[in-house]
Design an enzyme around this catalytic site. Structure first.
Site, short mmCIF file in Angstrom:
data_model
loop_
_atom_site.label_atom_id
_atom_site.label_comp_id
_atom_site.label_asym_id
_atom_site.label_seq_id
_atom_site.Cartn_x
_atom_site.Cartn_y
_atom_site.Cartn_z
CG PHE A 159 -0.73 6.34 -10.67
CD1 PHE A 159 -0.47 4.98 -10.61
CD2 PHE A 159 0.33 7.18 -11.00
CE1 PHE A 159 0.81 4.47 -10.86
CE2 PHE A 159 1.60 6.69 -11.26
CZ PHE A 159 1.84 5.34 -11.19
CB SER A 160 -3.16 9.01 -5.88
OG SER A 160 -2.44 8.12 -5.09
CD1 TRP A 179 7.04 8.73 -2.86
CD2 TRP A 179 7.30 6.54 -3.29
NE1 TRP A 179 5.84 8.24 -3.32
CE2 TRP A 179 5.97 6.91 -3.60
CE3 TRP A 179 7.69 5.23 -3.48
CZ2 TRP A 179 5.04 5.99 -4.09
CZ3 TRP A 179 6.77 4.31 -3.96
CH2 TRP A 179 5.46 4.70 -4.26
NE ARG A 182 2.07 11.28 -9.90
CZ ARG A 182 3.30 11.41 -10.37
NH1 ARG A 182 3.52 11.39 -11.67
NH2 ARG A 182 4.32 11.58 -9.55
CD GLU A 187 4.51 12.17 -6.16
OE1 GLU A 187 4.69 11.49 -7.17
OE2 GLU A 187 4.80 11.78 -5.02
CD GLN A 197 -2.30 4.59 -6.01
OE1 GLN A 197 -1.42 4.45 -6.84
NE2 GLN A 197 -3.59 4.56 -6.33
CG MET A 227 -0.67 0.91 2.35
SD MET A 227 -2.10 1.13 3.46
CE MET A 227 -2.42 2.88 3.24
CG ASN A 228 1.64 4.05 -3.01
OD1 ASN A 228 1.34 3.02 -3.57
ND2 ASN A 228 1.63 5.19 -3.64
CG ASP A 229 -0.14 8.02 -2.58
OD1 ASP A 229 0.93 7.72 -2.06
OD2 ASP A 229 -0.24 8.54 -3.71
C1 FRU Z 1 2.44 9.58 -4.47
C2 FRU Z 1 2.29 8.93 -5.84
C3 FRU Z 1 1.20 9.64 -6.64
C4 FRU Z 1 0.78 8.57 -7.61
C5 FRU Z 1 0.89 7.33 -6.76
C6 FRU Z 1 1.28 6.10 -7.51
O1 FRU Z 1 2.98 8.74 -3.52
O2 FRU Z 1 3.53 8.95 -6.52
O3 FRU Z 1 1.62 10.83 -7.26
O4 FRU Z 1 -0.51 8.78 -8.09
O5 FRU Z 1 1.84 7.60 -5.76
O6 FRU Z 1 1.18 4.98 -6.71
#
Ligand code: FRU
Length: 456
Positions: A80-81, A277, A140, A193, A40, A22-24
Site C-alpha cells: 500500500f501507499s 473512490w 497505513r 488517508e 499504487q 493506478m491510484n495514489d
Molecule cells: C488511498 C488508499 C491508501 C492506501 C491505498 C491502497 O487512496 O486507500 O490509504 O494505502 O489507497 O491502494
C-alpha cells in the site's frame, strides 16, 4: 514501455501507466535531477487488485518514462501507499504491507525497502515490518520527513480519523509521539488517508502544512483532500485555525492522496491521483485506469479569507501545454477584472451546457460553480459544487484552465482555489466556449466571447 496513445481518454501531458491500474502517487523523490514517481499499481488488471508500486521517472515533470515495477506483494502482504527519503546510506522506501486476517479484516504494518544507487533495484528489509500494528484496523500510508529542528526522522501514519506522528534517529526504531485530528477539520464518514507534512515560508517566518485525504464526504461527494496550517515542533502539530474550519486543497471531485516530492532545498511540488473512490474502478478506459494530476508547486499566501495554500503548475508544464497544444490538450488563461468580464461561463468539449461559471459579486465575493453531467453510468459522477471566496474588488482574478482529453484542472485567484474534475465527453477534442454574461440585473442573452482551444 510502449503506450497506446489512441485511447480516447488517455491524457497527453499527464502521467498514466502504459497498462493496468493506478491510484495514489507514492515515494515521490527527486534524485540526481530526476523526478521519481512511484504509484499504487496493479500491472495485471485495470481495477484495484494486489497492490504493487509502479515506477516512472521524468527530467522535466512533463515526459514520464515508465520503469519496471519497484515493489511487489510478498509474504507480509500487498504494497500500500508510502513515501521515499534520501537517507545517509541511500534512498529508502516506506510502505504499508496490507493483508487480511482470518476474519477478513484489514491488517496493516509498516515496511521499508532500500534502493540501489541507480534507483533500479529495491530490496525489502529483512527486518520488516519495521513498525508493528498497535491494534488498529487503519494504520497505513507512512510519510517520512526529515525534521531539521530535532534532527530526527518523523513518520506520519493514518489511524482512521487522526494522524499519528512517530520519530526515529536511525529510521529503524520508531517511537510514538502524538496524534492530531480529533475534532479538527472534516471527519464525516471518511477515513483519513495519505498524510503529508511540509514546512513552507510565510511572511517573515515558516509555517507547517499538514495535508490529509479523506475517503468520503469531501465537497463534491466521495473522496477529497483537506489541509491544516499550523506549527510542528517535531512532536506535535498545532492547528492555527479554529478546529471546525475546513480547508480544501481542491474543490473538485478528482484530486486525491497528493504527496510532495522529497527534495530538500527544492521548491515544494506535489502530485495527486486524479480520481475519486466513488467511481474510480469504473471509469471508461481500456488499457489503463487512473492518472496523476499535473504537478503543482506549493506556497503559502495571505488572502482576504485568511492564510491559504497557493498552487502553481510548474513552468516546464505550462510551456509544454503551449508548445504541444492540440485539440483536446490545451491551456487557457484569462482574468476577470473590474473593466472586463465579471461573469463568465466556460463550456468544454463542444458541449452547450457550461461546466464552470465564475461570477464576481459586489463586495469582493467570487462565486464559482462547477457542474458535471452524468457520464458512462458512473455512480455519483454528476454533481454541482458552488464555492465562494473573497478577492479584492480592484484586483484581477486569474483563471487558468488546463484541459487534457477530458481531464480538467482549474486554478483560480493566483492558485488559491483549485478544482480538478474528470470528464468523459463524447468529443474530448471539442472546442471551449467562454460566454460573457452582461452585468445586469435582468437576465440578458449571453454573448459568446471566445471559442477554441488556444493557450491564452
Ligand atoms: C488511498 C488508499 C491508501 C492506501 C491505498 C491502497 O487512496 O486507500 O490509504 O494505502 O489507497 O491502494
Amino acid at each position: 514501455m510502449t503506450i497506446d496513445m489512441q485511447e480516447t481518454y488517455r491524457p497527453k501531458l499527464h502521467f498514466t501507466p502504459a497498462k493496468g491500474w493506478m491510484n495514489d502517487p507514492n515515494g515521490l523523490i527527486r534524485k540526481d535531477g530526476l523526478w521519481h514517481l512511484f504509484f499504487q499499481h496493479d500491472p495485471d488488471s485495470i481495477t484495484h487488485g494486489p497492490m504493487h508500486w509502479g515506477h516512472a521517472v521524468s527530467r522535466d515533470l512533463v515526459d514520464w518514462e515508465q520503469r519496471p515495477v519497484a515493489l511487489r506483494p510478498d509474504t507480509l502482504g500487498t504494497c500500500f501507499s508510502g513515501s521515499a527519503v534520501q537517507g545517509p546510506d541511500g534512498v529508502r522506501l516506506f510502505y504499508t504491507a496490507h493483508s487480511l486476517t482470518k476474519e477478513g479484516r484489514d491488517f496493516q504494518v509498516q515496511c521499508m525497502a532500500r534502493a540501489d544507487d541507480a534507483m533500479s533495484v529495491f530490496r525489502t528489509d529483512p527486518g520488516n515490518p519495521i513498525l508493528c500494528n498497535p491494534g488498529r484496523e487503519v494504520f497505513r500510508d507512512p510519510k517520512v520527513i526529515w525534521h531539521e529542528g530535532t534532527a530526527r526522522w518523523v513518520m506520519l501514519l493514518t489511524e482512521g480519523q487522526s494522524i499519528a506522528f512517530y520519530a526515529s534517529d536511525d529510521m529503524t526504531r520508531w517511537e510514538y509521539l502524538t496524534s492530531f485530528g480529533t475534532c479538527h477539520g472534516q471527519h464525516g464518514r471518511g477515513v483519513w488517508e495519505c498524510p503529508d507534512l511540509l514546512e513552507l515560508p510565510f511572511e517573515d517566518g515558516m509555517k507547517w502544512v499538514l495535508i490529509v485525504s479523506i475517503s468520503e464526504d469531501a465537497p463534491g461527494g466521495g473522496s477529497g483532500t483537506q489541509y491544516f496550517v499550523g506549527q510542528f515542533d517535531g512532536r506535535r502539530f498545532t492547528n492555527d485555525h479554529a478546529p471546525d474550519q475546513v480547508l480544501w486543497l481542491d474543490m473538485g471531485r478528482d484530486f486525491y492522496a497528493p504527496q510532495s516530492f522529497f527534495d530538500p532545498g527544492g521548491a515544494p511540488v506535489l502530485m495527486a491521483w486524479a480520481s475519486n473512490w466513488s467511481y474510480a474502478r469504473q471509469t471508461p478506459t481500456r488499457a489503463f485506469r487512473g492518472a496523476a494530476s499535473l504537478p503543482r508547486e506549493l506556497s503559502l499566501t495571505r488572502t482576504p479569507d485568511g492564510v491559504r495554500l497557493a498552487q502553481k503548475v510548474p513552468e516546464t508544464v505550462t510551456r509544454a501545454f503551449a508548445l504541444r497544444r492540440d485539440r483536446g490538450t490545451f491551456c487557457h488563461r484569462f482574468v476577470l477584472d473590474r473593466n472586463g468580464a465579471r461573469d463568465v461561463s466556460i463550456a468544454l468539449f463542444g458541449e452547450a451546457a457550461p461546466h464552470y461559471r465564475l461570477t464576481r459579486l459586489p463586495g469582493g465575493c467570487v462565486r464559482v460553480t462547477a457542474t458535471r453531467a452524468e457520464g458512462h453510468d458512473l455512480p455519483g459522477f454528476a454533481h454541482e459544487v458552488t464555492t465562494e471566496l473573497l478577492w479584492p474588488e480592484d484586483q484581477p482574478l486569474s483563471v487558468e484552465l488546463y484541459v487534457d482529453r477530458g481531464m480538467v484542472e482549474l486554478l483560480l485567484a493566483d492558485g488559491t482555489v483549485s478544482l480538478t474534475n474528470l470528464h468523459f465527453p463524447a468529443m474530448p477534442e471539442g472546442p471551449l466556449t467562454l460566454t460573457h454574461h452582461p452585468h445586469t440585473r435582468t437576465p440578458g442573452a449571453p454573448h459568446p466571447i471566445a471559442k477554441g482551444g488556444q493557450n491564452g
